[in-house]
Write a protein that holds these residues in place. Sequence first.
Motif, PDB file in Angstrom:
ATOM      1  N   SER A   1       0.827  -1.209   0.000  1.00  0.00           N
ATOM      2  CA  SER A   1       0.000   0.000   0.000  1.00  0.00           C
ATOM      3  C   SER A   1       0.858   1.254   0.000  1.00  0.00           C
ATOM      4  O   SER A   1       1.935   1.292   0.572  1.00  0.00           O
ATOM      5  CB  SER A   1      -0.882   0.033   1.241  1.00  0.00           C
ATOM      6  N   ASN A   2       0.330   2.280  -0.620  1.00  0.00           N
ATOM      7  CA  ASN A   2       0.951   3.598  -0.557  1.00  0.00           C
ATOM      8  C   ASN A   2       0.193   4.440   0.449  1.00  0.00           C
ATOM      9  O   ASN A   2      -1.025   4.341   0.559  1.00  0.00           O
ATOM     10  CB  ASN A   2       0.895   4.283  -1.924  1.00  0.00           C
ATOM     11  N   LEU A   3       0.912   5.257   1.172  1.00  0.00           N
ATOM     12  CA  LEU A   3       0.292   6.187   2.098  1.00  0.00           C
ATOM     13  C   LEU A   3       0.246   7.568   1.446  1.00  0.00           C
ATOM     14  O   LEU A   3       1.144   7.914   0.670  1.00  0.00           O
ATOM     15  CB  LEU A   3       1.087   6.229   3.406  1.00  0.00           C
ATOM     16  N   PRO A   4      -0.763   8.368   1.756  1.00  0.00           N
ATOM     17  CA  PRO A   4      -0.900   9.683   1.110  1.00  0.00           C
ATOM     18  C   PRO A   4       0.116  10.696   1.657  1.00  0.00           C
ATOM     19  O   PRO A   4      -0.087  11.293   2.712  1.00  0.00           O
ATOM     20  CB  PRO A   4      -2.336  10.082   1.457  1.00  0.00           C
ATOM     21  N   HIS A   5       1.200  10.858   0.932  1.00  0.00           N
ATOM     22  CA  HIS A   5       2.226  11.804   1.353  1.00  0.00           C
ATOM     23  C   HIS A   5       2.995  12.335   0.156  1.00  0.00           C
ATOM     24  O   HIS A   5       3.001  11.740  -0.914  1.00  0.00           O
ATOM     25  CB  HIS A   5       3.184  11.143   2.346  1.00  0.00           C
TER      26      HIS A   5
ATOM     27  N   LEU B   1      -3.692  19.236   0.144  1.00  0.00           N
ATOM     28  CA  LEU B   1      -4.302  19.053   1.455  1.00  0.00           C
ATOM     29  C   LEU B   1      -4.685  17.613   1.779  1.00  0.00           C
ATOM     30  O   LEU B   1      -5.106  17.332   2.898  1.00  0.00           O
ATOM     31  CB  LEU B   1      -5.512  19.966   1.595  1.00  0.00           C
ATOM     32  N   ASP B   2      -4.516  16.720   0.836  1.00  0.00           N
ATOM     33  CA  ASP B   2      -4.826  15.313   1.099  1.00  0.00           C
ATOM     34  C   ASP B   2      -3.560  14.483   1.298  1.00  0.00           C
ATOM     35  O   ASP B   2      -3.599  13.268   1.293  1.00  0.00           O
ATOM     36  CB  ASP B   2      -5.667  14.735  -0.043  1.00  0.00           C
ATOM     37  N   ARG B   3      -2.416  15.172   1.482  1.00  0.00           N
ATOM     38  CA  ARG B   3      -1.140  14.465   1.609  1.00  0.00           C
ATOM     39  C   ARG B   3      -0.308  15.051   2.745  1.00  0.00           C
ATOM     40  O   ARG B   3      -0.342  16.244   3.022  1.00  0.00           O
ATOM     41  CB  ARG B   3      -0.341  14.586   0.316  1.00  0.00           C
ATOM     42  N   GLN B   4       0.484  14.187   3.371  1.00  0.00           N
ATOM     43  CA  GLN B   4       1.385  14.621   4.435  1.00  0.00           C
ATOM     44  C   GLN B   4       2.593  15.345   3.836  1.00  0.00           C
ATOM     45  O   GLN B   4       3.078  14.996   2.762  1.00  0.00           O
ATOM     46  CB  GLN B   4       1.857  13.419   5.251  1.00  0.00           C
ATOM     47  N   CYS B   5       3.082  16.322   4.556  1.00  0.00           N
ATOM     48  CA  CYS B   5       4.200  17.170   4.127  1.00  0.00           C
ATOM     49  C   CYS B   5       5.533  16.433   4.263  1.00  0.00           C
ATOM     50  O   CYS B   5       5.884  15.949   5.347  1.00  0.00           O
ATOM     51  CB  CYS B   5       4.195  18.438   4.974  1.00  0.00           C
ATOM     52  N   ALA B   6       6.285  16.391   3.174  1.00  0.00           N
ATOM     53  CA  ALA B   6       7.604  15.751   3.191  1.00  0.00           C
ATOM     54  C   ALA B   6       8.571  16.515   4.085  1.00  0.00           C
ATOM     55  O   ALA B   6       9.349  15.913   4.829  1.00  0.00           O
ATOM     56  CB  ALA B   6       8.167  15.669   1.774  1.00  0.00           C
ATOM     57  N   GLY B   7       8.539  17.841   4.034  1.00  0.00           N
ATOM     58  CA  GLY B   7       9.453  18.643   4.842  1.00  0.00           C
ATOM     59  C   GLY B   7       9.277  18.394   6.329  1.00  0.00           C
ATOM     60  O   GLY B   7      10.254  18.255   7.065  1.00  0.00           O
TER      61      GLY B   7
END
Length: 107
Positions: free
Chosen positions: A2-6, A45-51
């Motif tokens: 699975s991929n996580l939303p990020h 807005l549907d993904r976690q911030c990489a930074g």
Amino acid sequence: MSNLPHIKKPCRDCPYRKDALKGWLGADRVRELLAAESFVCHKKLDRQCAGHMLIKGEANAFVRMANRLQIPLELSGRELVFENQDQCIEHHRSYRDPSASQKLADT
């Protein structure tokens, strides 16, 4: 798997990047953002911030969850973000920041 939303790499407008506009958010706001367990990207807005994930590492709840589930996040761009949270806060400190004025008064 699975991929996580990020987001996988900090976007060009990420507040955790070394080349973010100096004083953009102010030290107090950045402290609040860094105190959060996770942070959603301000652009997607549907993904976690990489930074946020890169600067906080295991202190980021999303990173911990991915590690527990053994789902690789494949983050890149670590060299783009500040080495530590204190550097990020100092970068965002502006001359209008009340904490900056207090710091000057203390010297």
